[in-house]
Write a protein that holds these residues in place. Structure first.
Motif, short mmCIF file in Angstrom:
data_model
loop_
_atom_site.label_atom_id
_atom_site.label_comp_id
_atom_site.label_asym_id
_atom_site.label_seq_id
_atom_site.Cartn_x
_atom_site.Cartn_y
_atom_site.Cartn_z
N LYS A 147 1.06 25.30 49.29
CA LYS A 147 2.66 25.28 49.47
C LYS A 147 3.18 26.66 50.30
N ASN A 148 2.46 27.87 50.49
CA ASN A 148 3.44 28.55 51.20
C ASN A 148 2.53 29.10 52.94
N ASP A 190 -5.75 30.13 45.79
CA ASP A 190 -4.65 29.85 44.54
C ASP A 190 -4.02 29.28 45.86
N LYS A 191 -3.09 27.30 45.49
CA LYS A 191 -2.46 26.38 46.54
C LYS A 191 -0.90 27.26 46.48
N ASN A 192 -0.77 28.62 45.22
CA ASN A 192 0.85 29.66 45.53
C ASN A 192 0.40 29.95 46.84
N LYS A 193 -1.10 30.75 47.43
CA LYS A 193 -0.69 32.20 47.83
C LYS A 193 -0.06 31.87 49.26
N GLU A 194 0.77 33.14 49.98
CA GLU A 194 1.26 32.83 51.05
C GLU A 194 0.03 33.06 52.16
#
Length: 135
Positions: free
Chosen positions: A111-112, A78-82
């Protein structure tokens, strides 16, 4: 002592691609690991060894093969994964491995993405503080 390999002078002249908000202090990450609050964080070692507990050993990111290994490893996430990347061979502001890894992740649309603040090296800034390590 852990040393940087290759790209040292080149890395010194490159601008810093991250913001202050994208830099994580070692004590903050260590506390999350100890309190078992890091399960949803992907911690990637892009240097000579995966010292931080739970980190994945990608290898030195200034090597094109290891950079491809990094991209393959995260491609389906997921591109929002930290994601927190670290090297620890030397101060991160001069590190030849942290920039290629950070930039690759950002270019892939994550992104994160953050970096672990290693002002000196992984021994001084992590091991000497008795922060959690891989066994």
């Amino acid at each position: 002592m852990i040393m940087c390999f290759g790209g040292f002078l080149k890395a010194q002249t490159q601008p810093v691609p991250w913001t202050e908000a994208q830099v994580v202090a070692p004590d903050i990450l260590a506390a999350k690991i100890v309190k078992k609050q890091a399960q949803n964080i992907l911690i990637l070692s892009v240097g000579p060894s995966a010292v931080v507990k739970g980190s994945v050993d990608i290898g030195m990111a200034n090597d094109p093969q290891n950079l491809e290994k990094l991209k393959d490893y995260v491609r389906k996430l997921d591109k929002n994964k930290e994601i927190i990347v670290y090297c620890g061979c030397c101060p991160y502001d001069r590190c030849p491995n942290i920039r290629p890894a950070f930039n690759a992740l950002v270019e892939m649309g994550f992104k994160n993405v953050k970096i672990l603040d290693i002002p000196k090296n992984i021994k001084t800034n992590w091991i000497d503080h008795d922060y959690p390590t891989n066994d």
